[in-house]
Design a protein around this motif. Structure first.
Motif, PDB file in Angstrom:
ATOM      1  N   ASP A 138       0.795  -1.237   0.000  1.00  0.00           N
ATOM      2  CA  ASP A 138       0.000   0.000   0.000  1.00  0.00           C
ATOM      3  C   ASP A 138       0.828   1.287   0.000  1.00  0.00           C
ATOM      4  O   ASP A 138       0.246   2.380   0.026  1.00  0.00           O
ATOM      5  N   ILE A 139       2.145   1.195  -0.044  1.00  0.00           N
ATOM      6  CA  ILE A 139       2.958   2.415   0.026  1.00  0.00           C
ATOM      7  C   ILE A 139       2.668   3.333  -1.167  1.00  0.00           C
ATOM      8  O   ILE A 139       2.492   4.551  -1.005  1.00  0.00           O
ATOM      9  N   GLU A 140       2.618   2.784  -2.366  1.00  0.00           N
ATOM     10  CA  GLU A 140       2.326   3.590  -3.561  1.00  0.00           C
ATOM     11  C   GLU A 140       0.992   4.313  -3.405  1.00  0.00           C
ATOM     12  O   GLU A 140       0.867   5.492  -3.743  1.00  0.00           O
ATOM     13  N   THR A 141       0.008   3.593  -2.897  1.00  0.00           N
ATOM     14  CA  THR A 141      -1.326   4.180  -2.716  1.00  0.00           C
ATOM     15  C   THR A 141      -1.270   5.401  -1.821  1.00  0.00           C
ATOM     16  O   THR A 141      -1.874   6.445  -2.124  1.00  0.00           O
ATOM     17  N   PHE A 142      -0.524   5.311  -0.717  1.00  0.00           N
ATOM     18  CA  PHE A 142      -0.522   6.404   0.242  1.00  0.00           C
ATOM     19  C   PHE A 142       0.461   7.506  -0.135  1.00  0.00           C
ATOM     20  O   PHE A 142       0.288   8.652   0.301  1.00  0.00           O
ATOM     21  N   LEU A 143       1.438   7.210  -0.965  1.00  0.00           N
ATOM     22  CA  LEU A 143       2.246   8.282  -1.539  1.00  0.00           C
ATOM     23  C   LEU A 143       1.369   9.141  -2.459  1.00  0.00           C
ATOM     24  O   LEU A 143       1.419  10.379  -2.418  1.00  0.00           O
TER      25      LEU A 143
END
Length: 220
Positions: free
Chosen positions: A193-198
């Motif tokens: 989920d890192i890409e999503t929250f970036l």
């Protein structure tokens, strides 16, 4: 974009550790009514979705607590900032509203369940590394007494430690005169989920902080 690395010793303890970073020029000001409403609405939703007894078992939080145990830190004494933030919401306490950047930081953390830190780039000195704090090391936490950062994951520049998934130091805190910021999302759960929250962070900065020249990177 400012160079950041993760030290080998920390990667040995937690091979899954990842930093999601956003660097941007911003306007720091009081949060708008729309940002405050977005935070308040999400807090209301959280109270309906999460039971406080289940909080420490959420994967993003449990993985961080497990790493703290491996490093010899009691995760209930040195809570992840995301866990402490969500606990506050679930206990019915109001969140401190500081400025738009701090409030955006907290909203990303509430939604992602990851610890998130925001830093004044003008007060950072390369190189920067996420490393294991040395025994006896400490700094003045924001709104806190001296924090013992020994055996914690600590963001460190050429001067000293300035941030951790538990609490950040006053040295690089976000104040009204800040022009350029670094936001770090700490994940002990790999790139989940890192890409999503970036992307979510970029949206919030553009919408509520006049975000410009925004860059992102994922550090593994």
């Amino acid at each position: 974009m400012i160079y950041i690395s993760i030290c080998k010793e920390l990667k040995k303890v937690c091979p899954e550790i990842v930093l999601g970073c956003i660097q941007a020029h911003v306007t720091v000001e009081n949060s708008s009514n729309n940002l405050s409403k977005e935070i308040d609405d999400y807090c209301t939703m959280l109270k309906d979705e999460i039971n406080i007894e289940e909080l420490s078992n959420l994967p993003q939080i449990k993985d961080g607590r497990d790493v703290y145990k491996k490093l010899g830190k009691a995760p209930s004494k040195y809570r992840l900032s995301s866990e402490a933030l969500i606990r506050r919401v679930l206990q019915g306490k109001d969140l401190y509203k500081i400025n738009n950047i701090v409030d955006i930081n907290n909203l990303i953390s509430l939604k992602s369940k990851f610890p998130v830190g925001s830093y004044n780039i003008d007060h950072l000195h390369s190189p920067i590394s996420l490393m294991i704090g040395k025994e006896g090391e400490q700094y003045k936490g924001i709104g806190k007494d001296l924090l013992n950062i020994g055996n914690l994951p600590v963001l460190t520049d050429s001067i000293s430690g300035f941030g951790s998934p538990t609490s950040d130091s006053e040295r690089a805190m976000i104040t009204s005169n800040v022009n350029e910021i670094l936001i770090c999302i700490y994940s002990f759960s790999d790139k989940t989920d890192i890409e999503t929250f970036l992307k979510y962070g970029i949206e919030l900065l553009e919408k509520f902080a006049n975000g410009k020249d925004i860059k992102t990177q994922i550090i593994e």
